[in-house]
Design a protein around this motif. Structure first.
Motif, short mmCIF file in Angstrom:
data_model
loop_
_atom_site.label_atom_id
_atom_site.label_comp_id
_atom_site.label_asym_id
_atom_site.label_seq_id
_atom_site.Cartn_x
_atom_site.Cartn_y
_atom_site.Cartn_z
N GLY A 162 41.27 39.00 34.19
CA GLY A 162 41.27 39.98 33.11
C GLY A 162 40.18 39.79 32.08
O GLY A 162 39.71 40.75 31.48
N ALA A 163 39.78 38.52 31.81
CA ALA A 163 38.80 38.26 30.74
C ALA A 163 37.44 37.87 31.29
O ALA A 163 36.53 37.57 30.51
N GLU A 164 37.27 37.88 32.61
CA GLU A 164 36.01 37.44 33.20
C GLU A 164 34.88 38.40 32.83
O GLU A 164 35.03 39.61 32.91
N CYS A 165 33.75 37.82 32.44
CA CYS A 165 32.66 38.60 31.85
C CYS A 165 31.66 39.04 32.90
O CYS A 165 30.55 38.50 32.98
N PHE A 166 32.04 40.02 33.70
CA PHE A 166 31.21 40.46 34.82
C PHE A 166 29.84 40.96 34.39
O PHE A 166 28.89 40.93 35.16
N LYS A 167 29.75 41.46 33.16
CA LYS A 167 28.47 42.01 32.67
C LYS A 167 27.87 41.11 31.58
O LYS A 167 26.99 41.55 30.83
N GLY A 241 53.14 42.65 29.44
CA GLY A 241 53.81 41.51 30.05
C GLY A 241 55.32 41.55 29.90
O GLY A 241 55.90 42.40 29.23
N ALA A 242 55.96 40.58 30.55
CA ALA A 242 57.42 40.41 30.48
C ALA A 242 57.75 38.94 30.37
O ALA A 242 57.08 38.09 30.97
N THR A 442 50.92 33.15 43.18
CA THR A 442 52.01 34.11 43.00
C THR A 442 51.50 35.54 42.99
O THR A 442 50.36 35.81 42.61
N LEU A 443 52.38 36.44 43.41
CA LEU A 443 52.17 37.88 43.26
C LEU A 443 53.52 38.49 42.95
O LEU A 443 54.56 37.98 43.41
N HIS A 521 52.05 41.16 35.40
CA HIS A 521 50.82 40.37 35.38
C HIS A 521 49.62 41.18 34.91
O HIS A 521 48.59 40.62 34.55
N GLY A 522 49.73 42.50 34.90
CA GLY A 522 48.61 43.35 34.56
C GLY A 522 47.76 43.65 35.78
O GLY A 522 48.14 43.37 36.93
#
Length: 578
Positions: A162-167, A241-242, A442-443, A521-522
């Motif tokens: 989610g936070a990985e800075c691809f750009k 989230g939960a 996990t999934l 998990h988003g």
């Protein structure tokens, strides 16, 4: 953390603090000084299923103890670095590779495997540590005006990239400085916080609210994900989230009262009232947006009275999965209230839990067998209540009645207490197992009661198609209309490409079976290829329209997050929906 010494051979489990600025210090789960090793019975079970011997556990591999000493160049122009430094101050930025790597990777197995192999990619050019809302607003405005990619890092426990800075660009680390309680409102039973505050810090303050804030009651926010110790309030909100107690308290969208965001078009503040009919809910538009519309700055949460004495614990063993599943569904549809923790383990997870919590081989285990509760058939239900005492007693009374109707044998609250002791510490075992080439990941997915067994069977069948694989699953986060199905797979594997193929295959099956590809998990960038296939192209068009409105230059968390800027050829439509 420790466990009983092994009677036989014991692997050389890593129990030391990871060296400072090492790869392991980034990927290690949780407290730098904490660890957890499997009980000897669990270690024996793993060897049996994986056809491994003690010899396979005599040599550790790729521990990641080396210092992150590579230098990844900063591509951002010096004029932009100087401007951003001027906003946050000289003490609140970092350009070194280690600090940038810290905020780029999360806690999915793909991240861990890359770090063990010293694969460093997709780093921000600079990390900023803002101290207040005004600084964040200025950073968002500056990045938008200059078309600089902007990412947000909270607790670091994302399992979806989610936070990985691809750009590349800028990453805001909100955990360090943006972590204060703004207000505890004793009249409305609410708390307003900066989004970078960590779950344990907030919960500790709320549990002692009478002393800390002079309130009438001590409180809880009721949100306890397994990543609780290392997750931020902002992360809970932006991923929808939960917590493990959500059957009673609700998911985060049930707990959030209002939010404030800094977006490229300006600030957005949502309605503070508990309910309104002023058009579509802006709260629900912003929740789950994962930093693609703007940066969550402040959030107001509903509070609940803190009454730990009303945890009335229970556990039941059922003879089979069908009876157990029917029992929990009837409990959820009984209209007598809901337990707080309500967790049903399937046959394989039950067997694993018997090993993990030291029940196998005990007099209790022998009694279960005598009474017809067979290995790899029996299913364990555990839980406890929250709320007012009379309410809790009524819930427990009705749960017991329904469980006994379907052959559930009461194991009292002892098993639940044992599970509680490990509920936040079990992830620590993952690192030690991976040291010997065994991965644990996990999934999870959201299902209705009427398609639950189809999803359960199809996902497990695919997971077991890989030889020598343990697949355990449970039902949790329950509702009258359905629940969350949570899958954990354990298998010998150390090849990254092999992992990616296997992981993608599981997501394919989840989508094809008709389940929602994420319950809590988003989506991030890891699950993004499947999101349009689940919600449909028309719905994705609406999300893209919102993205274009809030972030017209596309600087907020770019690189595929939520599938909003994903190339067409990367999208997956396993269920044929388009």
């Amino acid at each position: 953390m420790s466990t009983k010494p092994y009677k036989g051979f014991s692997p050389d489990w890593f129990t030391e603090r990871a060296p400072e600025k090492s790869y392991r210090s980034i990927y290690k789960w949780g407290d730098p000084n904490a660890y957890k090793i499997p009980r000897e019975r669990l270690y024996t079970l793993v060897k049996e299923i994986f056809e491994m011997t003690d010899e396979d556990f005599k040599e550790r591999r790729e521990l990641g103890l080396e210092e992150v000493d590579i230098e990844v160049p900063v591509a951002l122009a010096q004029k932009h670095i100087d401007a951003l430094k001027a906003i946050v101050g000289e003490e609140n930025y970092a350009l070194d590779t280690y600090s940038r790597l810290q905020v780029a990777y999360g806690q999915t197995m793909y991240d861990l495997m890359r770090l063990r192999k010293k694969i460093v990619e997709n780093l921000p050019d600079i990390v900023l540590y803002p101290t207040d809302k005004e600084q964040i607003e200025k950073i968002v405005e500056y990045c938008s005006n200059n078309e600089i990619p902007l990412y947000v890092y909270g607790g670091g426990s994302s399992v979806t990239r989610g936070a990985e800075c691809f750009k590349n660009g800028v990453s805001l680390n909100l955990q360090k400085n943006f972590n204060k309680v703004i207000e505890v409102n004793d009249v409305n039973h609410t708390v307003t916080v900066q989004s970078g505050i960590m779950g344990p810090a907030l919960e500790k303050l709320l549990n002692n609210a009478k002393e800390e804030y002079g309130t009438r009651y001590n409180y809880t926010c009721g949100h306890f994900p397994q990543s609780f110790e290392y997750s931020s309030v902002g992360g809970w909100v932006v991923t929808r989230g939960a917590g493990q107690n959500s059957t009673y308290y609700g998911k985060i969208e049930d707990i959030v009262l209002c939010q404030e965001y800094a977006t490229p078009i300006g600030n957005i503040s949502t309605d503070r009232t508990p309910r309104s009919a002023c058009g579509p809910s802006m709260d629900h538009i912003m929740m789950g947006s994962e930093g693609t519309f703007g940066v969550l700055t402040h959030v107001t949460l509903r509070l609940f009275k803190y009454n730990p004495k009303n945890h009335l614990k229970f556990s039941f063993m059922f003879k089979n999965w069908d009876d157990a599943r029917t029992a929990v569904r009837e409990c959820m549809q009984g209209e007598f209230g809901f337990p707080s923790i309500f967790r049903l383990s399937d046959q394989e997870e039950t067997q694993m839990m018997m090993r993990m919590y030291g029940i196998s081989g005990t007099p209790l285990d022998a009694m279960l067998k005598v009474r017809g509760y067979k290995d790899y058939e029996k299913c364990l239900l555990l839980g406890f209540t929250d709320g007012e005492r009379g309410y809790c007693k009524n819930v427990l009374k009705n749960v017991k009645k329904i469980c006994k109707k379907y052959g559930g044998m009461s194991l009292t609250g002892i098993v639940t207490t044992s599970w509680e002791h490990g509920r936040f510490s079990d992830p620590y075992m993952r690192d030690n197992m991976q040291d010997f080439g065994v991965v644990i990941d996990t999934l999870e997915c959201a299902v209705n009661w009427d398609n639950m067994e189809k999803v359960h069977q199809e996902v497990r069948e695919y997971c077991h198609s890989r030889p020598k694989t343990i697949v355990i699953s449970h039902i949790s986060h329950m509702y009258p209309q359905g629940a969350n199905l949570y899958f954990i797979f354990i298998t010998p594997m150390d090849d990254i490409e092999e992992f990616k193929v296997y992981h993608r295959g599981i997501l394919d099956v989840i989508q094809h079976s008709g389940a929602a590809i994420s319950h809590h998990h988003g989506i991030g960038k890891l699950f993004a290829p499947w999101i349009e296939g689940y919600i449909g192209t028309n719905a994705m068009g609406a999300l893209k329209a919102l993205k274009n409105y809030f972030d017209p230059k596309g600087v907020m968390n770019p690189g595929g997050t939520m599938g909003l800027d994903l190339p067409e050829e990367e999208k997956v439509f396993t269920n044929g929906k388009k």
